[in-house]
Design a protein around this motif. Structure first.
Motif, PDB file in Angstrom:
ATOM      1  N   LEU A 195       0.834  -1.200   0.000  1.00  0.00           N
ATOM      2  CA  LEU A 195       0.000   0.000   0.000  1.00  0.00           C
ATOM      3  C   LEU A 195       0.869   1.250   0.000  1.00  0.00           C
ATOM      4  O   LEU A 195       1.979   1.253   0.537  1.00  0.00           O
ATOM      5  N   SER A 196       0.341   2.322  -0.571  1.00  0.00           N
ATOM      6  CA  SER A 196       1.015   3.611  -0.467  1.00  0.00           C
ATOM      7  C   SER A 196       0.824   4.123   0.958  1.00  0.00           C
ATOM      8  O   SER A 196       0.004   3.600   1.730  1.00  0.00           O
ATOM      9  N   ARG A 197       1.576   5.161   1.320  1.00  0.00           N
ATOM     10  CA  ARG A 197       1.464   5.698   2.672  1.00  0.00           C
ATOM     11  C   ARG A 197       0.051   6.205   2.955  1.00  0.00           C
ATOM     12  O   ARG A 197      -0.491   5.970   4.035  1.00  0.00           O
ATOM     13  N   ARG A 198      -0.566   6.881   2.000  1.00  0.00           N
ATOM     14  CA  ARG A 198      -1.920   7.398   2.208  1.00  0.00           C
ATOM     15  C   ARG A 198      -2.932   6.261   2.332  1.00  0.00           C
ATOM     16  O   ARG A 198      -3.832   6.306   3.184  1.00  0.00           O
ATOM     17  N   TYR A 225      -8.443  15.420   5.820  1.00  0.00           N
ATOM     18  CA  TYR A 225      -8.656  16.665   5.076  1.00  0.00           C
ATOM     19  C   TYR A 225      -8.667  16.427   3.567  1.00  0.00           C
ATOM     20  O   TYR A 225      -8.020  17.135   2.791  1.00  0.00           O
ATOM     21  N   VAL A 226      -9.405  15.385   3.162  1.00  0.00           N
ATOM     22  CA  VAL A 226      -9.582  15.088   1.744  1.00  0.00           C
ATOM     23  C   VAL A 226     -11.069  14.887   1.490  1.00  0.00           C
ATOM     24  O   VAL A 226     -11.881  14.867   2.425  1.00  0.00           O
ATOM     25  N   SER A 227     -11.441  14.728   0.234  1.00  0.00           N
ATOM     26  CA  SER A 227     -12.849  14.531  -0.104  1.00  0.00           C
ATOM     27  C   SER A 227     -13.259  13.079   0.132  1.00  0.00           C
ATOM     28  O   SER A 227     -12.418  12.172   0.164  1.00  0.00           O
ATOM     29  N   THR A 286     -12.210  10.892  -2.699  1.00  0.00           N
ATOM     30  CA  THR A 286     -10.804  10.469  -2.622  1.00  0.00           C
ATOM     31  C   THR A 286     -10.660   9.271  -1.697  1.00  0.00           C
ATOM     32  O   THR A 286      -9.921   8.325  -1.997  1.00  0.00           O
ATOM     33  N   VAL A 287     -11.371   9.299  -0.581  1.00  0.00           N
ATOM     34  CA  VAL A 287     -11.330   8.167   0.356  1.00  0.00           C
ATOM     35  C   VAL A 287     -11.874   6.913  -0.314  1.00  0.00           C
ATOM     36  O   VAL A 287     -11.304   5.823  -0.187  1.00  0.00           O
ATOM     37  N   ARG A 288     -12.976   7.056  -1.052  1.00  0.00           N
ATOM     38  CA  ARG A 288     -13.552   5.893  -1.751  1.00  0.00           C
ATOM     39  C   ARG A 288     -12.544   5.295  -2.727  1.00  0.00           C
ATOM     40  O   ARG A 288     -12.427   4.066  -2.838  1.00  0.00           O
ATOM     41  N   GLU A 333     -16.001   5.579   9.310  1.00  0.00           N
ATOM     42  CA  GLU A 333     -16.614   5.483   7.991  1.00  0.00           C
ATOM     43  C   GLU A 333     -15.935   6.478   7.048  1.00  0.00           C
ATOM     44  O   GLU A 333     -15.113   7.294   7.468  1.00  0.00           O
ATOM     45  N   ASN A 334     -16.309   6.430   5.770  1.00  0.00           N
ATOM     46  CA  ASN A 334     -15.621   7.235   4.758  1.00  0.00           C
ATOM     47  C   ASN A 334     -15.616   8.731   5.066  1.00  0.00           C
ATOM     48  O   ASN A 334     -14.596   9.403   4.904  1.00  0.00           O
ATOM     49  N   GLN A 335     -16.756   9.272   5.523  1.00  0.00           N
ATOM     50  CA  GLN A 335     -16.827  10.704   5.797  1.00  0.00           C
ATOM     51  C   GLN A 335     -15.886  11.074   6.942  1.00  0.00           C
ATOM     52  O   GLN A 335     -15.188  12.099   6.891  1.00  0.00           O
TER      53      GLN A 335
END
Length: 211
Positions: free
Chosen positions: A145-148, A170-172, A175-177, A161-163
């Motif tokens: 996996l990447s660091r993020r 601090y991302v959308s 982006t998380v999905r 959860e995603n939200q």
């Protein structure tokens, strides 16, 4: 070569050793893992020494495989990381060399040169921990996996959860999905719960974050 290590005295010591070693050129150092990518972009080292405590899960090595594939990462292995799990995680993430952080200066220089020349070096005291392990096979079965993505996975493991993950990083949400989809694909997981379970089983995640 360059170095990422949190201890100024250690950085200065490695710098001094490298500067008096023929055939090895000192490019610079950083004290924090988040500065490693910028260091590689600006200096383009052939070999990057990284304190094992700064990349215990192999996230930096994995990210460098994509961002700076020509860089050979050498892990400076601290005593608590002299384990089968750490060595295999490091090699599976793209680390090309492993040497004890407390090794003699000549041994560290030897590790740098051998890693640069052969693209794979294990200090004799660490080699037994990798017995029977093939990095190429491991990488093919479960891409690192990447660091993020690792940060997202850790937050998922905490039950967010995603939200909530999006708010934390601090991302959308979109982006998380995307990160979650990548995590499921790379870990070959059916869903989020399965991904977390696989991560604990493989050692990608260690311990429980909310005891």
């Amino acid at each position: 070569m360059a170095l990422v290590d949190p201890v100024p005295l250690y950085r200065e010591g490695v710098c001094a050793v490298v500067r008096r070693t023929a055939g090895v050129r000192w490019l610079g150092a950083a004290g924090r893992v988040e500065h490693a990518l910028r260091l590689c972009e600006q200096l383009a080292p052939d070999v990057l020494l990284v304190d094992s405590v700064l990349d215990a899960q192999g996230c930096l090595a994995s990210e460098l495989m994509t961002a700076a594939p020509r860089v050979a990462v050498v892990s400076l292995v601290r005593e608590p990381h002299r384990t089968v799990k750490f060595v295999r995680t490091a090699l599976g993430s793209g680390v090309r060399g492993l040497v004890p952080r407390a090794a003699e200066p000549a041994e560290v220089v030897h590790a740098i040169l051998r890693t640069h020349q052969e693209r794979l070096y294990l200090d004799p005291t660490l080699a037994p921990l990798a017995a029977g392990f093939t990095p190429a096979v491991e990488a093919g079965s479960r891409r690192a996996l990447s660091r993020r993505e690792y940060e997202v996975l850790r937050l998922i493991a905490e039950g967010l959860e995603n939200q909530a993950v999006a708010d934390e990083l601090y991302v959308s949400v979109e982006t998380v999905r995307t990160h979650v989809k990548n995590i499921l694909r790379k870990l070959r997981a059916r869903d989020r719960t399965h991904a977390v379970s696989l991560a604990y089983q493989s050692g990608l995640l260690t311990g429980r974050l909310n005891p």
